[in-house]
Design a protein around this motif. Structure first.
Motif, PDB file in Angstrom:
ATOM      1  N   ALA A   1      40.636  34.823  32.858  1.00  0.00           N
ATOM      2  CA  ALA A   1      39.448  35.996  33.620  1.00  0.00           C
ATOM      3  C   ALA A   1      38.480  36.088  33.447  1.00  0.00           C
ATOM      4  O   ALA A   1      38.064  37.017  34.800  1.00  0.00           O
ATOM      5  CB  ALA A   1      40.701  37.156  32.685  1.00  0.00           C
ATOM      6  N   ARG A   2      37.745  35.337  32.422  1.00  0.00           N
ATOM      7  CA  ARG A   2      36.388  35.807  32.189  1.00  0.00           C
ATOM      8  C   ARG A   2      35.282  34.958  33.029  1.00  0.00           C
ATOM      9  O   ARG A   2      34.844  34.949  33.615  1.00  0.00           O
ATOM     10  CB  ARG A   2      35.985  35.933  31.055  1.00  0.00           C
TER      11      ARG A   2
ATOM     12  N   ILE B   1      48.773  30.276  36.631  1.00  0.00           N
ATOM     13  CA  ILE B   1      46.971  30.367  36.435  1.00  0.00           C
ATOM     14  C   ILE B   1      46.241  30.895  35.978  1.00  0.00           C
ATOM     15  O   ILE B   1      45.567  31.304  35.814  1.00  0.00           O
ATOM     16  CB  ILE B   1      47.214  30.851  38.132  1.00  0.00           C
ATOM     17  N   SER B   2      47.414  32.420  35.554  1.00  0.00           N
ATOM     18  CA  SER B   2      46.252  33.400  35.018  1.00  0.00           C
ATOM     19  C   SER B   2      46.599  33.119  33.383  1.00  0.00           C
ATOM     20  O   SER B   2      45.511  33.662  32.677  1.00  0.00           O
ATOM     21  CB  SER B   2      46.844  34.786  34.933  1.00  0.00           C
ATOM     22  N   GLY B   3      47.316  32.268  33.289  1.00  0.00           N
ATOM     23  CA  GLY B   3      46.718  31.801  31.891  1.00  0.00           C
ATOM     24  C   GLY B   3      48.308  32.260  31.026  1.00  0.00           C
ATOM     25  O   GLY B   3      47.837  32.187  29.301  1.00  0.00           O
ATOM     26  N   TYR B   4      49.093  32.784  31.332  1.00  0.00           N
ATOM     27  CA  TYR B   4      49.906  33.362  30.088  1.00  0.00           C
ATOM     28  C   TYR B   4      51.262  32.053  29.473  1.00  0.00           C
ATOM     29  O   TYR B   4      51.225  32.121  28.860  1.00  0.00           O
ATOM     30  CB  TYR B   4      51.168  34.300  31.169  1.00  0.00           C
ATOM     31  N   TYR B   5      50.909  31.549  31.028  1.00  0.00           N
ATOM     32  CA  TYR B   5      51.944  30.378  30.886  1.00  0.00           C
ATOM     33  C   TYR B   5      50.798  29.235  30.514  1.00  0.00           C
ATOM     34  O   TYR B   5      50.484  28.778  31.305  1.00  0.00           O
ATOM     35  CB  TYR B   5      53.059  29.428  31.630  1.00  0.00           C
ATOM     36  N   LYS B   6      51.440  27.748  29.470  1.00  0.00           N
ATOM     37  CA  LYS B   6      50.529  26.740  29.230  1.00  0.00           C
ATOM     38  C   LYS B   6      51.258  25.890  30.506  1.00  0.00           C
ATOM     39  O   LYS B   6      52.624  25.911  30.142  1.00  0.00           O
ATOM     40  CB  LYS B   6      50.289  25.707  28.154  1.00  0.00           C
TER      41      LYS B   6
ATOM     42  N   SER C   1      37.071  46.156  34.539  1.00  0.00           N
ATOM     43  CA  SER C   1      36.908  44.645  35.329  1.00  0.00           C
ATOM     44  C   SER C   1      36.001  44.106  34.472  1.00  0.00           C
ATOM     45  O   SER C   1      35.786  43.280  35.022  1.00  0.00           O
ATOM     46  CB  SER C   1      38.275  44.600  36.139  1.00  0.00           C
ATOM     47  N   ARG C   2      35.105  44.937  35.026  1.00  0.00           N
ATOM     48  CA  ARG C   2      34.128  44.878  34.211  1.00  0.00           C
ATOM     49  C   ARG C   2      33.062  44.277  33.026  1.00  0.00           C
ATOM     50  O   ARG C   2      32.624  43.423  33.197  1.00  0.00           O
ATOM     51  CB  ARG C   2      32.548  45.488  35.232  1.00  0.00           C
ATOM     52  N   SER C   3      34.329  44.267  32.280  1.00  0.00           N
ATOM     53  CA  SER C   3      33.814  43.932  31.136  1.00  0.00           C
ATOM     54  C   SER C   3      33.612  42.783  31.033  1.00  0.00           C
ATOM     55  O   SER C   3      32.317  42.057  29.756  1.00  0.00           O
ATOM     56  CB  SER C   3      35.174  44.153  30.086  1.00  0.00           C
TER      57      SER C   3
ATOM     58  N   ALA D   1      45.144  43.799  29.892  1.00  0.00           N
ATOM     59  CA  ALA D   1      44.156  43.892  29.118  1.00  0.00           C
ATOM     60  C   ALA D   1      42.583  42.622  29.244  1.00  0.00           C
ATOM     61  O   ALA D   1      42.128  42.393  29.282  1.00  0.00           O
ATOM     62  CB  ALA D   1      43.894  44.620  27.507  1.00  0.00           C
ATOM     63  N   SER D   2      43.909  41.500  28.750  1.00  0.00           N
ATOM     64  CA  SER D   2      43.534  39.978  28.361  1.00  0.00           C
ATOM     65  C   SER D   2      43.564  39.768  29.860  1.00  0.00           C
ATOM     66  O   SER D   2      42.636  39.157  30.516  1.00  0.00           O
ATOM     67  CB  SER D   2      44.835  39.313  28.143  1.00  0.00           C
ATOM     68  N   SER D   3      43.927  39.818  31.250  1.00  0.00           N
ATOM     69  CA  SER D   3      43.766  40.455  32.424  1.00  0.00           C
ATOM     70  C   SER D   3      42.700  40.078  33.131  1.00  0.00           C
ATOM     71  O   SER D   3      42.009  39.765  34.357  1.00  0.00           O
ATOM     72  CB  SER D   3      45.085  39.871  33.501  1.00  0.00           C
ATOM     73  N   LEU D   4      42.254  40.940  32.273  1.00  0.00           N
ATOM     74  CA  LEU D   4      40.863  41.646  32.716  1.00  0.00           C
ATOM     75  C   LEU D   4      39.869  41.267  32.083  1.00  0.00           C
ATOM     76  O   LEU D   4      38.431  41.389  31.450  1.00  0.00           O
ATOM     77  CB  LEU D   4      40.680  43.026  32.491  1.00  0.00           C
TER      78      LEU D   4
END
Lengths: 288, 405, 610
Positions: free
Chosen positions: C423-424, C396-401, C448-450, C208-211
């Motif tokens: 993702a946004r 890059i995806s933001g899971y790690y800082k 993914s269009r949310s 969900a967060s990746s979308l």
């Protein structure tokens, strides 16, 4: 001070023993058995029944354990096993159903709402311990809570059977592959939790009296202790139970009695924020 | 956007189900014409299971005994009485639902015994007024004594305010009491007791302090320790159900048995001598309601003997005979009013008859209380002397024998 | 679309047109039941069922649709009831005003209690919500002056609306209309793209967060909304008997509500009504059991729990499925069709990774990693296991800082953003193990269009024009992508029924439907056969030719050679070389590493497509 502390520890011991019962069935079937408080209350009523007939304590305990194991086996057969593989918390409905049935049977068979449960031991009313007053039943409760929770904790961590039993909850299929008879294990665990709950009647009863309404209360408090201590850990149940018991009585003694619930809730939330898995629960890493 | 065919099916199903429900429930019965051959109907709605079950069952049994007694004497005004009971589990909403069902059924009740808790009565009273059906209950809340708001509701109870007042009168009368502590639960009973306690001692010479305990606790030792630390001359403690024996046990553990203690009327309705033991009963004074304290056989009047025989015939007593006698009274007060009605029996006429009841004879054991209904007073009540405060010795004939001082 | 899936759907299509009229007729029928001869006691039961169903529907929303178990509904019910007590007795006696105040109070209570509870979720939410219920009497007692305390409060006036007193029948009508309106809104909320994102959330919060779906905010919104129907029911309850006492709102009600939810079917809209009816009418009959009432209720709970799998609604669905199974139907053809449609233009953005370093407990996982990915370019990231590829992707995806350095998307710094914000911003990714929610293929791809042109929840619930436009545009874009990747034929199949290769295609399509600036593909070819790899390559190339920026993490070196414009080679967290594939293939260190992994190098040399 000492009187208050001993009261709190004894109260906490009752919560601990409920939570240990929860853990037994949780570890093997991943179900929270809300009837656990009902087992204990049924035990207190049956204790009175046995006392009326003048049974000696050994026979009373044997009888209670047998009755508890039977009730729990019936519960497992009709209310748990059919829904074991569902993941929608249906067990909350069915075990509350069992709790209701237990309460209903007690109400049907017992004419009175409240019964005094005599303690089987010495005829002395209260003991003096370190300058505080405590009943013999309360000393027993604390002793039993410590012994039962620590020994079961050790058993689940250090014996093959215990590890296998607790392994069941992680992965039933893997356990099945290892040749563990999951069905029989679950049965045995439920029967053990029932036997434990009932057999504690002679010890819990003298403190709480035999009261039907107590069943739901014990189930809820045991649930809180379970989460604080860490689901699956009997050591956590012991520490969590005693802590909750002491917080309740000291808040009532030194602050305002109506803040008891609020204070326990504050401790609960604080523990959860610091250690979401509970004091002694095991962190399960999520795999990305 | 995505297809959810099932949802639409469900909608269709609900429509069908609802229509079925409507047709199944439709068609209410018509009121049958009443003649003298038609029995009178008494409906009991109360918590036969649930937190107040012991009291409710006792009141119901007392009422049932009264009905049987009246029927054995040929009924009232030549009509037999039919008795029905419904279990509302002490839930006011359920009580109204059950009452509603009976009021719209084929035979409207002529009398409703509206539970044993004030909340049930408060919820049912407006509906009784709307349907002009006389209701009676043992609820103690003074809010119910409002003939303007609840014209058809009567209470056979000594108002909670007067119960505590009676204790205050007793303590003031002792002359040497300076400090009194109240120990009461954090619930409706405790709220009422605390308010009445404050009112009863206001303006007197006695200082007071209130100690409340949570209803979901199983050990009140810390609260009684706190109470003892206040060093009161007397403690007044109140609690329902299991709270009463837990109070006794906690009192001992807290080392407070040296302080003279009154158990309130609700706590005293428990079998204290059975629930407490040894030390726990030291210096404990029970609140004895009428018909709870032992009455010599010679002093029992005819109605009392009939009452006792009737409730005993239903099995052993589970609580004080006083509770049963309230149920008995609920019926007999109404039946006596009914007997005074001329012509057809209507709710309005019975209500008016109830409001003009004669004063209680001094020798009578019934009605339980010495008060009198009127157009402005719908609660029986009575006088502080209706209550006795005393230490208990033993049970005799299910009544309590007072320990001589 | 309706015609393409066979006869049952045609019936649904018909129902679709009659949905609103049907709804109105149903509502009107129920609202007017007293006029149609329903006895007062039966209409009271109907009213109580309506109230309970409102409370249960709130639990369905939070428990069934987001998976968060909460016992708080009685507290929401209580705040609604006391809103009526206070508003009608002290301010203005109007049902609508009380309703609005109650709903506002319910939303607020949901928000306030959800903020700490949902942070932790699970057990913590369950127990803290239990405490919320336990605290109701204490709060009521503390505000005794207005609420009457433990003893309850009577004398609540008869309900009025616009100055007219409502009789019992009129009041029932108001309650029924309000209940029906809520159920319509509830249904609109969960049968929507928002409802689809809830399905994604249930499947995997990580997905969900990746979308671009904020897990916490979404759950909090739902949790707050779930308080509204209960509070509205409470507002009506306050008027019902003119008497309110705190004992109504206790644990036993929480259990009744939970039982009704599960027995009706938690993850359903109308199950709430069915469950409420069951729990309202069932135990009311228990008086018939006399002394056995308690036992009868307990047995009822056990039997219903055991027998009603997925609740009453589940039984209904089961009957439907049986009927469908009997009707002959062609098996769903989920093989990829040769896609002839063009991929729509992709508005790629430049991804720049500059000096990124990351340590785990003192061990350097990445050291000073720098490279760019430009629009219209495919960059491959290769390296042996443990070289830091996945760590970099997760940064890059933001899971790690990251510890040092920066990641930019276009001109936007994204290295400090949380996953859903990354993702946004326009980063889309696929997973090594495809993560597929319980939705149709079309809805899964559309999830993914949310992050794009979202209509607000109010617009969604009321189906306002903006929502309709958003749905239309989503549908067009999704269908275009589905056509381009050859999934058009499978659009209405459940996504979870797809085989692995098709699931990877679905993930790719999902990423593309969100119109990302950069596409991160994590081991996208593993487990695919040659044919599927060929198809995949075709699509990735199409993304490049349409202007997309692609970062490919891949073990399959032949695939990398055939696809990538440039290759970044990582070893022990450091960039060894950035160069064209052929150049990289000659690099000594790469040869060493890949020759050290015989499963890759020799076979791949042989199988390299020219």
């Amino acid at each position: 001070m000492i009187t208050t502390l001993l009261s709190g520890l004894a109260l906490g011991a009752v919560y601990t023993l409920v939570a240990v019962g929860y853990n037994l069935t949780w570890l093997t079937t991943r179900t929270v058995n809300f009837a656990q408080g009902g087992f204990m209350v049924a035990g207190t009523f049956l204790t009175v029944w046995c006392q009326h007939r003048g049974y000696p304590i050994a026979l009373t305990l044997l009888f209670l354990a047998a009755a508890g194991a039977t009730v729990a086996a019936v519960e497992f057969t009709f209310a748990i096993r059919p829904i074991l593989n569902r993941s929608d918390h249906t067990e909350l409905v069915t075990t509350v159903g069992v709790l209701t049935v237990i309460q209903g049977v007690i109400l049907l068979l017992s004419k009175e709402d409240v019964l005094r449960v005599r303690f089987f031991g010495s005829s002395r009313e209260l003991l003096d311990v370190l300058g505080g007053k405590v009943s013999p039943a309360e000393i027993w409760l604390i002793f039993l809570a410590v012994v039962i929770s620590l020994s079961t904790h050790w058993w689940t961590r250090h014996t093959r059977l215990g590890l296998a039993a607790s392994g069941l909850s992680d992965d039933r299929e893997a356990a099945m592959l290892l040749g563990v008879n999951t069905g029989r294990f679950s049965y045995v665990a439920f029967m053990a939790s029932g036997a434990l709950g009932f057999a504690l009647g002679p010890f819990v009863g003298p403190k709480t009296f035999a009261v039907v309404a107590l069943a739901a209360l014990l189930s809820i408090k045991g649930f809180v202790v379970l989460a604080v201590g860490g689901v699956g850990s009997n050591l956590g149940a012991l520490v969590g139970g005693l802590a909750v018991g002491c917080i309740e009585v000291f808040v009532a003694r030194n602050l305002e009695s109506t803040w008891q619930n609020g204070a326990v809730f504050l401790v609960f939330i604080s523990v959860m924020l610091l250690r979401p898995q509970g004091l002694f629960g095991e962190q399960r890493e999520r795999v990305v | 956007m995505n297809v959810r065919p099932v949802t639409r099916h469900r909608l269709a199903a609900i429509t069908l189900a609802s229509v079925a429900l409507v047709s199944a429930c439709g068609g209410s019965g018509n009121d049958a014409n009443k003649s003298s051959s038609v029995p009178l109907r008494v409906l009991f709605v109360g918590g036969l299971t649930g937190p107040l079950s012991t009291t409710a069952i006792a009141v119901e049994r007392g009422a049932k005994a009264s009905v049987e007694h009246l029927n054995s004497q040929g009924g009232v005004k030549g009509r037999k009485i039919e008795f029905t009971s419904k279990d509302d589990q002490s839930d006011p909403t359920r009580a109204v639902t059950l009452l509603q069902g009976e009021l719209t059924g084929n035979a409207k009740p002529d009398l409703v015994i509206a539970g044993v808790g004030s909340n049930e009565a408060l919820a049912m009273a407006p509906l009784l007024a709307r349907n002009k059906v006389v209701g009676i209950a043992s609820a103690v809340s003074p809010k119910l004594n409002d003939p303007g708001l609840y014209p058809y509701f009567f209470s056979e109870a000594f108002p909670a305010s007067d119960q505590v007042k009676a204790a205050a009168v007793y303590l003031e009368g002792l002359g040497n009491v300076k400090k009194v502590a109240l120990v009461a639960p954090s619930d409706a009973l405790g709220d009422g007791t605390a308010a009445n306690f404050a009112a009863a001692f206001t303006g007197g010479t006695i200082a007071t302090q209130v100690f409340r305990f949570p209803t979901d606790a199983v050990d009140f030792t810390p609260i009684l320790q706190k109470t003892a630390a206040y060093k009161p001359d007397w403690i007044y403690m109140e609690g329902s159900g299991a709270q009463a024996p837990i109070l006794l046990a906690s009192r001992e553990k807290a080392g407070a048995t040296g302080i003279k203690t009154i158990a309130g009327a609700t706590a005293s309705s428990q079998p204290l001598l059975k629930l407490g033991k040894g030390q726990q009963l030291t210096n404990l004074y029970a609140t004895l309601t009428p018909n709870a304290a032992y009455i010599e056989p010679a002093k029992r009047n005819e109605e009392f003997n009939a009452f006792f025989a009737a409730i005993r015939s239903q099995g052993a007593l589970a609580t004080s005979p006083y509770v049963y006698s309230v149920g008995w009274d609920n019926i007999s007060i109404w039946a006596k009013a009914l007997a005074r009605v001329e012509g057809d029996v209507t709710g309005e006429k019975v209500k008016t008859a109830m409001e003009s009841e004669p004063a209680k004879a001094s020798s009578a054991q019934f009605p339980v209380y010495s008060g009198q209904y009127s157009t402005t007073n719908h609660m029986h009540g009575g006088h502080p002397e209706d209550f006795t405060f005393a230490q208990l010795q033993e049970y005799k004939d299910d009544m309590l024998v007072i320990k001589p001082e | 679309m309706a015609a393409s899936t066979g006869s049952p759907v045609a019936a649904h299509g018909l129902l679709r047109w009659f949905r609103v009229p049907l709804w109105v007729i149903l509502t009107a029928t129920l609202a007017l039941t007293p006029k149609l001869g329903l006895s007062p006691s039966a209409s009271r039961q109907l009213l109580l069922i309506a109230l309970l169903s409102l409370v249960v529907s709130g639990l369905n929303l939070s428990f069934g649709f987001t998976g968060e178990l909460s016992f708080a509904q009685p507290a929401m019910y209580a705040i609604g009831a006391y809103s009526t007590v206070i508003v009608s007795m002290h301010f203005v006696n109007d049902v609508l005003v009380c309703m609005v105040v109650a709903i506002a109070a319910g939303l607020l209570l949901g928000l306030l209690s959800g903020i700490p509870g949902l942070r932790l979720g699970g057990w913590v939410l369950a127990i803290s919500s239990l405490y919320l219920v336990l605290l109701v009497p204490d709060v009521v007692s503390a505000t005794k002056e207005y609420t009457g305390g433990f003893q309850g409060i009577g004398g609540i006036p008869l309900p009025r609306m616009f100055g007219h007193e409502l009789g019992t029948d009129a009041f029932l009508a108001v309650v029924i209309v309000a209940t029906a309106a809520w159920f319509a809104l509830f249904r609109n909320l969960v049968v929507s793209s928002f409802g689809d994102s809830l399905a994604v959330l249930r499947e995997s919060p990580i997905l969900a967060s990746s979308l671009g779906i904020s897990v916490y905010a979404t759950k909090l919104k739902v949790y707050a909304i779930s308080g509204a129907p209960a509070a509205m029911a409470g507002a009506f309850f306050g008027y019902l008997d003119g008497f309110v006492a705190p004992e109504t709102f206790g644990i036993s009600l929480a259990i009744v509500v939970l039982a009704a939810s599960i027995l009706g079917g938690s993850r359903s809209v109308y199950g709430a009504f069915a469950g409420a009816a069951l729990l309202q009418l069932g135990p009311m009959q228990s008086t018939a059991f006399g002394d056995y009432a308690f036992i009868a209720y307990g047995v009822f709970l056990i039997l219903a729990g055991v027998l009603l799998r997925r609740g009453l609604v589940g039984v209904w669905d089961g009957l439907l499925e049986k009927r469908r199974a009997r009707s002959p139907k062609a098996p769903v053809h989920i093989a990829l069709t040769a896609a002839d449609a063009e991929l729509p233009p992709v508005n790629g953005q430049r991804l720049s990774v500059a000096g990124v370093s990351k340590k785990f407990g003192g061990v350097a996982a990445l050291t000073d990693v720098t490279f760019d990915v430009n629009p219209g370019e495919i960059v491959a990231l290769i390296g042996p296991n443990g070289s830091g590829k996945t760590t970099l992707l997760n940064i890059i995806s933001g899971y790690y800082k990251l510890d040092e350095g920066a990641v930019h998307l276009g001109d936007t710094a994204i290295s400090r953003l949380s996953t859903h914000r990354v993702a946004r911003a326009g980063i889309a990714r696929t997973f090594q193990t495809p993560s597929v929610p319980a939705l149709s293929v079309r809805a899964a791809v559309g999830s993914s269009r949310s992050r794009l042109n979202r209509a607000s929840l109010i617009e969604t619930m009321l189906r306002l024009p903006r929502y309709r436009r958003a749905v239309a545009s989503d549908r067009n874009s999704v269908d275009a992508v589905l056509a381009a990747v050859g999934l058009s034929a499978a659009a209405d199949t459940p996504a979870q029924s797809l085989p692995l290769g098709t699931r990877r295609m679905l993930e790719l399509a999902r990423s593309l439907a969100g119109q990302p600036g950069v596409l991160l593909l994590d081991e996208v070819a593993s487990g695919l056969d040659d044919e599927e790899i060929e198809e995949l390559s075709r699509i990735v190339r199409a993304v490049r030719s349409q202007g997309g920026a692609v970062l490919l993490v891949e073990h399959n070196f032949p695939l990398v050679r055939s696809l990538a414009d440039r290759v970044v080679v990582l070893s022990r967290g450091e960039v060894v070389v950035v160069a064209a594939p052929d150049e990289v293939a000659q690099h000594p260190e790469v040869l060493e590493h890949y020759l050290g992994q015989p499963s890759v190098a020799p076979t791949s040399e042989a199988g390299t497509p020219s």
